[in-house]
Scaffold this active site. Structure first.
Site, mmCIF file in Angstrom:
data_model
loop_
_atom_site.group_PDB
_atom_site.id
_atom_site.type_symbol
_atom_site.label_atom_id
_atom_site.label_comp_id
_atom_site.label_asym_id
_atom_site.label_seq_id
_atom_site.Cartn_x
_atom_site.Cartn_y
_atom_site.Cartn_z
ATOM 1 N N ASP A 1 0.036 4.991 1.016
ATOM 2 C CA ASP A 1 -0.390 5.900 1.792
ATOM 3 C C ASP A 1 -0.315 5.540 3.315
ATOM 4 O O ASP A 1 -0.921 4.384 3.758
ATOM 5 C CB ASP A 1 -1.706 6.567 1.784
ATOM 6 C CG ASP A 1 -1.888 7.208 0.432
ATOM 7 O OD1 ASP A 1 -0.778 7.937 -0.025
ATOM 8 O OD2 ASP A 1 -2.873 7.404 -0.121
ATOM 9 N N ASP B 1 0.883 -1.119 0.029
ATOM 10 C CA ASP B 1 -0.152 -0.048 0.034
ATOM 11 C C ASP B 1 0.815 1.244 0.002
ATOM 12 O O ASP B 1 2.115 1.275 0.512
ATOM 13 C CB ASP B 1 -0.950 -0.174 1.190
ATOM 14 C CG ASP B 1 -1.834 1.179 1.565
ATOM 15 O OD1 ASP B 1 -2.341 1.531 0.426
ATOM 16 O OD2 ASP B 1 -1.706 1.783 2.440
#
Ligand code: BG6
Ligand code: MG
Length: 212
Positions: free
Chosen positions: A11, A9
């Site tokens: 953020d 991922d």
């Protein structure tokens, strides 16, 4: 080696843009006199821009029209993008870069699986524009996490089965997405305390232990 790829991922995992999302949404919530705190913010992790706004507006005392919502989402994105202008290669920590290099140099594929439509902008600001074998993001999906689509698209591009890939997430929604898609999962921050997380991490450096 147990995994053939790691899908990260963005953020809150590769960089701390989660703080900028928080600051931008906080400005919108304050402007609208809507309650917003870290707990509400945690529910936005991994969730698309419009769905995030819907969650924030659960606290509002009046309904919003579709047009008002799209103005708010657009304004939030303008504030967010202004904050992103402060980002440089210095926002990629040595710890994260070291972990990425270590994994990539051992022949394991590295990918991004993010709901953000700003993924490519962020990757270029932190000097990772051409680093990953594939980037799956908010621009190539119909459904955001907890739907597994973003990770399935990454695995497909890598020509790997989900069970050959490890997803690294900071969001519960991301861990659920990994689980639903048949991926292995490692969780940092909020996701490290979640019961579906297979490998809880106290810091990104811990990820290398998963490969020992
Ligand atoms: C995710 C973030 O990575 O991207 C969410 O965790 C955010 O908080 C989502 O809402 C969408 O981001 P963007 O940049 O397309 O507004
Ligand atoms: Mg995240």
């Amino acid at each position: 080696m147990r995994f053939k790829a790691v899908i990260f991922d963005l953020d809150g995992v590769i960089c701390h843009t989660d703080q900028y999302h928080y600051q931008a949404w906080k400005q919108i919530a304050d402007q609208e006199n809507v309650f917003f705190d870290e707990q509400v913010n945690n529910r936005l992790r991994g969730v698309s821009r419009m769905e995030s706004l819907e969650i924030i507006l659960e606290q509002a005392d009046r309904p919003y029209t579709e047009e008002e919502k799209s103005v708010l989402a657009e304004t939030k994105n303008e504030i967010y993008k202004k904050l992103l202008k402060n980002m440089t290669r210095a926002d990629l920590t040595e710890e994260v870069k070291g972990v990425l290099d270590n994994i990539k140099n051992s022949g394991i594929k590295v990918a991004i699986g993010s709901s953000s439509r700003n993924t490519k902008l962020i990757l270029s600001r932190i000097g990772l524009a051409d680093y990953f074998h594939t980037v799956s993001d908010g621009t190539n999906i119909q459904r955001s996490k907890p739907d597994p689509e973003v990770f399935l698209k990454a695995a497909e591009a890598l020509k790997l089965a989900p069970e050959e890939c490890l997803v690294v997430e900071d969001a519960q929604a991301g861990i659920i997405a990994a689980h639903r898609g048949g991926f292995h999962s490692a969780g940092i921050g909020e996701a490290s305390k979640f019961h579906l997380t297979e490998y809880p991490l106290s810091c990104m450096g811990d990820l290398l232990n998963v490969f020992e």
